[in-house]
Write a protein that holds these residues in place. Structure first.
Motif, PDB file in Angstrom:
ATOM      1  N   SER A 141       0.909  -1.182  -0.102  1.00 38.15           N
ATOM      2  CA  SER A 141       0.012   0.037  -0.062  1.00 38.15           C
ATOM      3  C   SER A 141       0.804   1.162   0.141  1.00 38.15           C
ATOM      4  O   SER A 141       1.906   1.157   0.582  1.00 38.15           O
ATOM      5  N   CYS A 142       0.238   2.486  -0.449  1.00 44.90           N
ATOM      6  CA  CYS A 142       1.163   3.703  -0.697  1.00 44.90           C
ATOM      7  C   CYS A 142       0.083   4.869  -0.301  1.00 44.90           C
ATOM      8  O   CYS A 142      -1.062   4.762  -0.819  1.00 44.90           O
ATOM      9  N   ILE A 143       0.746   5.858   0.268  1.00 44.98           N
ATOM     10  CA  ILE A 143      -0.050   6.852   0.352  1.00 44.98           C
ATOM     11  C   ILE A 143       0.640   8.324  -0.120  1.00 44.98           C
ATOM     12  O   ILE A 143       1.709   8.176   0.296  1.00 44.98           O
ATOM     13  N   SER A 144       0.095   9.194  -0.791  1.00 38.05           N
ATOM     14  CA  SER A 144       0.514  10.328  -1.137  1.00 38.05           C
ATOM     15  C   SER A 144       0.785  11.224  -0.134  1.00 38.05           C
ATOM     16  O   SER A 144       0.465  11.165   0.997  1.00 38.05           O
ATOM     17  N   SER A 145       1.699  12.421  -0.441  1.00 36.44           N
ATOM     18  CA  SER A 145       2.097  13.305   1.030  1.00 36.44           C
ATOM     19  C   SER A 145       0.959  13.964   1.705  1.00 36.44           C
ATOM     20  O   SER A 145       0.948  14.044   2.857  1.00 36.44           O
ATOM     21  N   SER A 146      -0.106  14.430   0.814  1.00 31.91           N
ATOM     22  CA  SER A 146      -1.119  14.916   1.286  1.00 31.91           C
ATOM     23  C   SER A 146      -2.298  13.876   1.612  1.00 31.91           C
ATOM     24  O   SER A 146      -3.518  14.593   2.553  1.00 31.91           O
ATOM     25  N   ALA A 147      -2.146  12.666   1.591  1.00 36.30           N
ATOM     26  CA  ALA A 147      -3.063  11.646   2.025  1.00 36.30           C
ATOM     27  C   ALA A 147      -4.384  11.389   0.917  1.00 36.30           C
ATOM     28  O   ALA A 147      -5.339  10.925   1.116  1.00 36.30           O
ATOM     29  N   ALA A 148      -4.293  12.503   0.128  1.00 36.56           N
ATOM     30  CA  ALA A 148      -5.359  12.624  -1.000  1.00 36.56           C
ATOM     31  C   ALA A 148      -5.564  11.317  -1.859  1.00 36.56           C
ATOM     32  O   ALA A 148      -6.633  10.958  -2.291  1.00 36.56           O
ATOM     33  N   ASN A 149      -4.396  10.642  -2.108  1.00 33.72           N
ATOM     34  CA  ASN A 149      -4.333   9.415  -2.833  1.00 33.72           C
ATOM     35  C   ASN A 149      -3.759   8.085  -2.364  1.00 33.72           C
ATOM     36  O   ASN A 149      -2.680   8.511  -1.375  1.00 33.72           O
ATOM     37  N   THR A 150      -4.517   6.985  -2.407  1.00 29.87           N
ATOM     38  CA  THR A 150      -3.952   5.928  -1.758  1.00 29.87           C
ATOM     39  C   THR A 150      -3.974   4.847  -2.667  1.00 29.87           C
ATOM     40  O   THR A 150      -4.755   4.700  -3.755  1.00 29.87           O
ATOM     41  N   TYR A 151      -3.312   3.916  -2.610  1.00 28.14           N
ATOM     42  CA  TYR A 151      -2.939   2.655  -3.403  1.00 28.14           C
ATOM     43  C   TYR A 151      -2.821   1.517  -2.821  1.00 28.14           C
ATOM     44  O   TYR A 151      -2.093   1.340  -1.823  1.00 28.14           O
ATOM     45  N   TYR A 152      -3.404   0.385  -3.274  1.00 33.41           N
ATOM     46  CA  TYR A 152      -3.316  -0.912  -2.707  1.00 33.41           C
ATOM     47  C   TYR A 152      -3.102  -1.971  -3.610  1.00 33.41           C
ATOM     48  O   TYR A 152      -3.547  -2.146  -4.907  1.00 33.41           O
ATOM     49  N   ALA A 153      -2.411  -3.104  -3.241  1.00 34.39           N
ATOM     50  CA  ALA A 153      -2.197  -4.286  -3.988  1.00 34.39           C
ATOM     51  C   ALA A 153      -3.587  -4.893  -4.009  1.00 34.39           C
ATOM     52  O   ALA A 153      -4.433  -4.645  -2.926  1.00 34.39           O
ATOM     53  N   ASP A 154      -3.771  -5.673  -5.069  1.00 37.03           N
ATOM     54  CA  ASP A 154      -5.013  -6.267  -5.114  1.00 37.03           C
ATOM     55  C   ASP A 154      -5.293  -7.339  -3.888  1.00 37.03           C
ATOM     56  O   ASP A 154      -6.392  -7.593  -3.372  1.00 37.03           O
ATOM     57  N   SER A 155      -4.160  -8.045  -3.428  1.00 31.39           N
ATOM     58  CA  SER A 155      -4.336  -8.976  -2.546  1.00 31.39           C
ATOM     59  C   SER A 155      -4.752  -8.404  -1.049  1.00 31.39           C
ATOM     60  O   SER A 155      -5.441  -9.316  -0.271  1.00 31.39           O
ATOM     61  N   VAL A 156      -4.710  -7.004  -0.811  1.00 29.60           N
ATOM     62  CA  VAL A 156      -5.281  -6.401   0.412  1.00 29.60           C
ATOM     63  C   VAL A 156      -6.378  -5.636   0.129  1.00 29.60           C
ATOM     64  O   VAL A 156      -6.831  -4.967   1.214  1.00 29.60           O
ATOM     65  N   LYS A 157      -6.640  -5.168  -0.972  1.00 34.19           N
ATOM     66  CA  LYS A 157      -7.834  -4.418  -1.154  1.00 34.19           C
ATOM     67  C   LYS A 157      -9.015  -4.480  -0.455  1.00 34.19           C
ATOM     68  O   LYS A 157      -9.312  -5.582  -0.401  1.00 34.19           O
ATOM     69  N   GLY A 158      -9.408  -3.751   0.196  1.00 36.05           N
ATOM     70  CA  GLY A 158     -10.813  -3.963   0.823  1.00 36.05           C
ATOM     71  C   GLY A 158     -10.569  -4.414   2.344  1.00 36.05           C
ATOM     72  O   GLY A 158     -11.406  -4.369   3.246  1.00 36.05           O
ATOM     73  N   ARG A 159      -9.330  -4.888   2.742  1.00 36.73           N
ATOM     74  CA  ARG A 159      -9.104  -5.366   3.927  1.00 36.73           C
ATOM     75  C   ARG A 159      -7.889  -4.401   4.925  1.00 36.73           C
ATOM     76  O   ARG A 159      -7.895  -4.296   5.943  1.00 36.73           O
ATOM     77  N   PHE A 160      -6.979  -3.724   4.123  1.00 37.68           N
ATOM     78  CA  PHE A 160      -6.033  -2.904   4.456  1.00 37.68           C
ATOM     79  C   PHE A 160      -6.279  -1.492   4.270  1.00 37.68           C
ATOM     80  O   PHE A 160      -6.740  -1.168   3.268  1.00 37.68           O
ATOM     81  N   THR A 161      -6.204  -0.488   5.238  1.00 40.63           N
ATOM     82  CA  THR A 161      -6.067   0.869   5.197  1.00 40.63           C
ATOM     83  C   THR A 161      -4.806   1.365   5.296  1.00 40.63           C
ATOM     84  O   THR A 161      -4.384   1.410   6.568  1.00 40.63           O
ATOM     85  N   ILE A 162      -4.406   2.357   4.578  1.00 41.18           N
ATOM     86  CA  ILE A 162      -3.347   3.222   5.093  1.00 41.18           C
ATOM     87  C   ILE A 162      -3.625   4.590   5.315  1.00 41.18           C
ATOM     88  O   ILE A 162      -4.667   5.280   4.741  1.00 41.18           O
TER      89      ILE A 162
END
Length: 126
Positions: free
Chosen positions: A49-70
């Protein structure tokens, strides 16, 4: 000393939850994208998972999408990874790093731009 320190790992049963923390020292996280990576025994390190500097954008691997939150709290110089509905396949050492991340023709990408810390062990087992 410039470093990121991970914590919050542990042993949890399948279906359980953990929250990992990534604290920066020696520099301010505010201007950086931060990603979580993990490495399971015998496997290559992979972006989670990854988060932009402002937290406006987050990214997730398919394997964790819907379960993990950054998320991030720049005032505390900290990035978090909330992990719910954990599975045995989530067992790995988890690392955070400054990163590049986004979408390309191959899907979501995560590229570390910093050095690795010691990580925090997450074990999902009954």
């Amino acid at each position: 000393q410039v470093q990121l320190v991970e914590s919050g790992g542990g042993l949890v049963q399948p279906g359980g939850s953990l929250r990992l923390s990534c604290v920066a020292s020696g520099f301010t996280l505010d201007y950086y994208r931060i990603a979580w990576f993990r490495q399971a025994p015998g496997k290559e390190r992979e972006g989670v998972s990854c988060i932009s500097s402002s937290a406006a954008n987050t990214y997730y691997a398919d394997s964790v999408k819907g379960r993990f939150t950054i998320s991030r709290d720049n005032a505390k110089n900290t990035v978090y990874l909330q992990m719910n509905s954990l599975k045995p396949d989530d067992t790995a050492v988890y690392y955070c790093a400054t990163a590049s991340c986004g979408f390309n023709s191959g899907g979501t990408y995560f590229t570390s731009r910093g050095s690795w810390g010691q990580g925090t062990q997450v074990t999902v087992s009954s």
